[in-house]
Design a protein around this motif. Structure first.
Motif, PDB file in Angstrom:
ATOM      1  N   LYS A  17       0.693  50.416  -2.989  1.00 21.17           N
ATOM      2  CA  LYS A  17       0.855  50.377  -4.533  1.00 21.17           C
ATOM      3  C   LYS A  17       1.719  49.325  -4.773  1.00 21.17           C
ATOM      4  CE  LYS A  17       0.203  55.413  -5.639  1.00 21.17           C
ATOM      5  NZ  LYS A  17       0.806  56.572  -6.134  1.00 21.17           N
ATOM      6  N   HIS A  18       2.822  49.164  -3.924  1.00 17.41           N
ATOM      7  CA  HIS A  18       3.905  48.097  -4.083  1.00 17.41           C
ATOM      8  C   HIS A  18       3.254  47.024  -3.935  1.00 17.41           C
ATOM      9  CE1 HIS A  18       8.221  46.458  -3.017  1.00 17.41           C
ATOM     10  NE2 HIS A  18       7.358  45.624  -3.605  1.00 17.41           N
ATOM     11  N   HIS A  23      -0.103  45.946  -4.248  1.00 10.02           N
ATOM     12  CA  HIS A  23      -1.077  45.872  -5.174  1.00 10.02           C
ATOM     13  C   HIS A  23      -0.259  45.450  -6.596  1.00 10.02           C
ATOM     14  CE1 HIS A  23      -4.516  46.151  -3.230  1.00 10.02           C
ATOM     15  NE2 HIS A  23      -4.200  47.356  -2.670  1.00 10.02           N
ATOM     16  N   GLU A  24       0.896  46.110  -6.817  1.00 11.13           N
ATOM     17  CA  GLU A  24       1.591  45.748  -7.997  1.00 11.13           C
ATOM     18  C   GLU A  24       2.233  44.382  -7.906  1.00 11.13           C
ATOM     19  OE1 GLU A  24       3.635  49.676 -10.009  1.00 11.13           O
ATOM     20  OE2 GLU A  24       4.405  49.022  -8.296  1.00 11.13           O
ATOM     21  N   GLU A  25       2.496  43.833  -6.752  1.00  4.65           N
ATOM     22  CA  GLU A  25       2.910  42.297  -6.822  1.00  4.65           C
ATOM     23  C   GLU A  25       1.910  41.345  -7.071  1.00  4.65           C
ATOM     24  OE1 GLU A  25       5.519  41.472  -3.441  1.00  4.65           O
ATOM     25  OE2 GLU A  25       7.252  42.646  -4.597  1.00  4.65           O
ATOM     26  N   TYR A  54      -4.395  50.125 -10.509  1.00  7.46           N
ATOM     27  CA  TYR A  54      -3.501  49.070  -9.898  1.00  7.46           C
ATOM     28  C   TYR A  54      -4.450  47.837  -9.666  1.00  7.46           C
ATOM     29  CZ  TYR A  54       0.346  52.324  -9.279  1.00  7.46           C
ATOM     30  OH  TYR A  54       1.658  53.197  -9.415  1.00  7.46           O
ATOM     31  N   ASN A 107      -0.524  41.897  -8.837  1.00  7.67           N
ATOM     32  CA  ASN A 107      -0.845  41.803 -10.236  1.00  7.67           C
ATOM     33  C   ASN A 107       0.317  40.654 -11.004  1.00  7.67           C
ATOM     34  OD1 ASN A 107      -2.857  43.722 -10.445  1.00  7.67           O
ATOM     35  ND2 ASN A 107      -1.409  45.426 -10.556  1.00  7.67           N
ATOM     36  N   SER A 108       1.195  40.294 -10.408  1.00  5.06           N
ATOM     37  CA  SER A 108       2.162  39.409 -10.895  1.00  5.06           C
ATOM     38  C   SER A 108       2.057  37.893 -10.163  1.00  5.06           C
ATOM     39  CB  SER A 108       3.522  39.706 -10.523  1.00  5.06           C
ATOM     40  OG  SER A 108       4.025  41.100 -11.241  1.00  5.06           O
ATOM     41  N   HIS A 142      -8.088  41.449  -6.473  1.00  4.52           N
ATOM     42  CA  HIS A 142      -7.950  42.325  -5.551  1.00  4.52           C
ATOM     43  C   HIS A 142      -8.978  42.534  -4.709  1.00  4.52           C
ATOM     44  CE1 HIS A 142      -3.874  43.906  -7.555  1.00  4.52           C
ATOM     45  NE2 HIS A 142      -4.838  43.501  -8.355  1.00  4.52           N
ATOM     46  N   VAL A 172      -3.959  54.320  -3.900  1.00  5.95           N
ATOM     47  CA  VAL A 172      -3.655  53.473  -4.966  1.00  5.95           C
ATOM     48  C   VAL A 172      -4.813  53.580  -5.999  1.00  5.95           C
ATOM     49  CG1 VAL A 172      -3.799  50.918  -5.564  1.00  5.95           C
ATOM     50  CG2 VAL A 172      -3.020  51.721  -3.047  1.00  5.95           C
ATOM     51  N   CYS A 224       6.695  35.960  -7.140  1.00  6.86           N
ATOM     52  CA  CYS A 224       5.562  36.335  -7.106  1.00  6.86           C
ATOM     53  C   CYS A 224       4.714  35.453  -8.022  1.00  6.86           C
ATOM     54  CB  CYS A 224       5.020  37.643  -7.805  1.00  6.86           C
ATOM     55  SG  CYS A 224       5.658  39.062  -6.613  1.00  6.86           S
TER      56      CYS A 224
END
Length: 573
Positions: free
Chosen positions: A126-127, A129-131, A560, A133-134, A520, A556, A100
């Protein structure tokens, strides 16, 4: 902070600036027409200046990427670079499946500021959007997968466009999605029963719904809601000889639908990675290019846009929600294969892909993509993509640009490098078109931003986001048409002199000097809240019956997606 980018050679097609020497004035996060005497001057005399790059179709975050990294550790070991000496950008790893942070670093150094993640199932949003964030330094819209969703299929079967409209509105909020993505409509649902569909009018076995019904229904919903982007369609029969006929039918099936008058885009439909959908023939033995017929249709009609999905000659990874197609590739190649079923929403698959200049099929696919670049007359109707990583990783964009700017380079490849199918089975050899810098600015900036409906970017007009790319190319003296300059051009476009996003300098002299959190981008439909609440009450029992999680744990949460860029869309009850 205020800046003056001084004396650059500017290409800004939206504002009809075609290679003019001019200053760009920046105040805070916007381009302005006046700054104070305290503004910092950045001398870019004679250098190539464009808006920040906009990629409207890539795969950079979510479960497919995670599975790919797990099952292809050999790819992660490619492209390894140590952290930068200034300690700002960290360790890089991966070629077609970069980590990422690496994704953010590489796009930023190429001068890109907005990148669309093109396929996110709501259940795993969710997954994704978490990525995100990285991933540093980008604005990232996500397209939400709807083309095989059971609730969608139920409403289409019942011809209930009203409830389908409310469902899409609510589900975009739950997934924090920007637009509607359709992949092999009904095909991935059929895959849950060990099958696929053939063309637009072959119904899937459970709901007895066809791809044509899905595409037309979701297009009507998209226009009813007035979403900024059109439906984004991966048509049926990807990668199959003879599929150009399905693609033509798909182009045609929505042209009678009325476009929402309040949207800024021109198209009703965006057809993605068109190269993979443009083959004639009955098998790989007699396959030829179907691009001329599709190009002719695109040139004559204004209700659709496309992106190319150009391949380069690399070992990459294919990944798609078109799971049965990936199984077909596994049967053809015997390479290791991963398959994933996402409950009642979609499916996906992954497999390595090796594109070789000596392979007739690879060469044909390469040539077909280039036919679209050179044959579509209006560059505002398409965008440069590789369907990263499917045709090639996104770091190959500069290489593709070097090909389409130099007819000498392309002819040399046709004569001396690639398999003869490129000339025997396609029309590529008949073109002598060469792209200008203005054309490049259109297909990598202005056009994708317009297609996405993101009117605040892709240009350098007053009030636009201060997203700007500067390259160490002396425009007046550097000749991109010369084959001897192709490799130089690629390397210079891979590493910008400056990348500025929201008025902040992220890259200076090819080195990342600042990292910021990615934003996002998502659509918030307003005006249907009461009907959404009523719909949820009705479908909750079905939801909790079909899914392995409860509805309350499905969406989500706002934390997030910090920071976010919310696009409000007003719809009447």
């Amino acid at each position: 902070m205020e800046y003056i980018l001084k004396n650059g050679i500017v290409f800004d097609p939206v504002n009809n600036v075609n290679g003019e020497k001019k200053d760009i004035l920046i105040k805070d996060d916007k381009i302005v027409d006046k700054v104070s005497s305290n503004a910092k001057i950045i001398d870019v005399t004679g250098k190539l200046v464009m808006p920040g790059g906009v990629d409207l179709h890539s795969h950079i975050a979510g479960p497919k990427l995670s599975v790919g990294r797990l099952y292809r550790p050999e790819d992660i070991r490619k492209g390894i670079k140590p952290a930068t000496e200034n300690g700002i950008a960290g360790f890089e790893a991966g070629f077609s499946l970069p980590t990422c942070p690496t994704t953010g670093y590489r796009y930023t150094k190429m001068g890109y500021t907005t990148v669309t993640e093109a396929a996110v199932p709501p259940l795993e949003a969710k997954h994704a959007h978490e990525e995100i964030n990285s991933i540093p330094n980008l604005d990232i819209p996500t397209l939400t997968l709807f083309g095989n969703n059971w609730f969608m299929l139920k409403y289409v079967k019942d011809n209930d466009i009203d409830d389908l409209t409310v469902f899409i509105s609510k589900w975009l909020k739950l997934a924090k999605g920007y637009g509607i993505k359709i992949v092999n409509p009904c095909g991935s649902e059929a895959w849950g029963w060990g099958k696929n569909v053939d063309g637009l009018d072959d119904p899937e076995p459970h709901w007895n719904v066809t791809g044509r019904e899905v595409i037309t229904s979701l297009t009507k919903v998209n226009e009813k809601l007035g979403l900024p982007h059109s439906v984004h369609v991966h048509t049926n029969d990807l990668g199959h000889p003879g599929n150009y006929e399905t693609t033509l039918e798909t182009f045609d099936c929505v042209k009678g639908i009325k476009k929402n008058k309040n949207v800024d885009r021109n198209q009703l439909m965006h057809c993605t990675h068109i190269q993979f959908h443009a083959y004639k023939g009955t098998s790989w033995r007699d396959v030829t290019s179907g691009a001329p017929e599709l190009i002719d249709y695109i040139n004559k009609h204004d209700h659709l846009t496309c992106d190319i999905g150009q391949l380069t000659f690399d070992e990459t990874t294919t990944m798609t929600a078109d799971a049965p197609m990936e199984y077909d590739l596994y049967r053809l190649t015997g390479l290791k294969w991963a398959n994933k079923d996402i409950e009642v929403e979609t499916a996906s698959g992954l497999i390595p892909s090796i594109y070789s200049k000596k392979s007739p099929v690879s060469t044909l696919q390469w040539a077909v993509g280039l036919e679209f670049f050179l044959g579509i007359k209006d560059p505002w109707k398409f965008a440069l993509t590789t369907d990263s990583p499917n045709g090639a990783p996104f770091i190959r964009y500069p290489r593709i640009i070097s090909w389409i700017m130099s007819n000498e380079k392309l002819n040399d490849m046709l004569d001396n490098e690639v398999h003869s199918w490129a000339t025997r089975r396609t029309s590529l050899g008949s073109y002598d078109r060469e792209y200008s810098w203005n054309d490049i600015a259109i297909i990598t900036r202005a056009s994708p931003a317009k297609i996405l409906g993101l009117t605040d970017r892709g240009h350098l007009g007053v009030g636009a986001k201060a997203d700007i790319s500067v390259y160490d190319i002396d425009v007046d003296s550097f000749d991109p048409t010369r084959m001897s300059n192709s490799e130089i051009l690629e390397n210079k476009l891979l590493t910008s002199k400056y990348t500025i996003k929201d008025g902040e300098i992220l890259v200076k002299n090819g080195e990342i000097v600042k990292l910021v959190n990615s934003k996002h981008i998502w659509c918030n439909v307003k005006g249907l809240e009461n009907r959404e609440q009523s719909l949820i009450k009705r479908i909750k029992p079905e939801f909790n019956k079909y899914y392995t999680i409860k509805y309350e744990n499905y969406g989500v949460p706002n934390h997030y997606i910090t920071p976010d860029y919310q696009v409000d869309v007003e719809v009447g009850e």
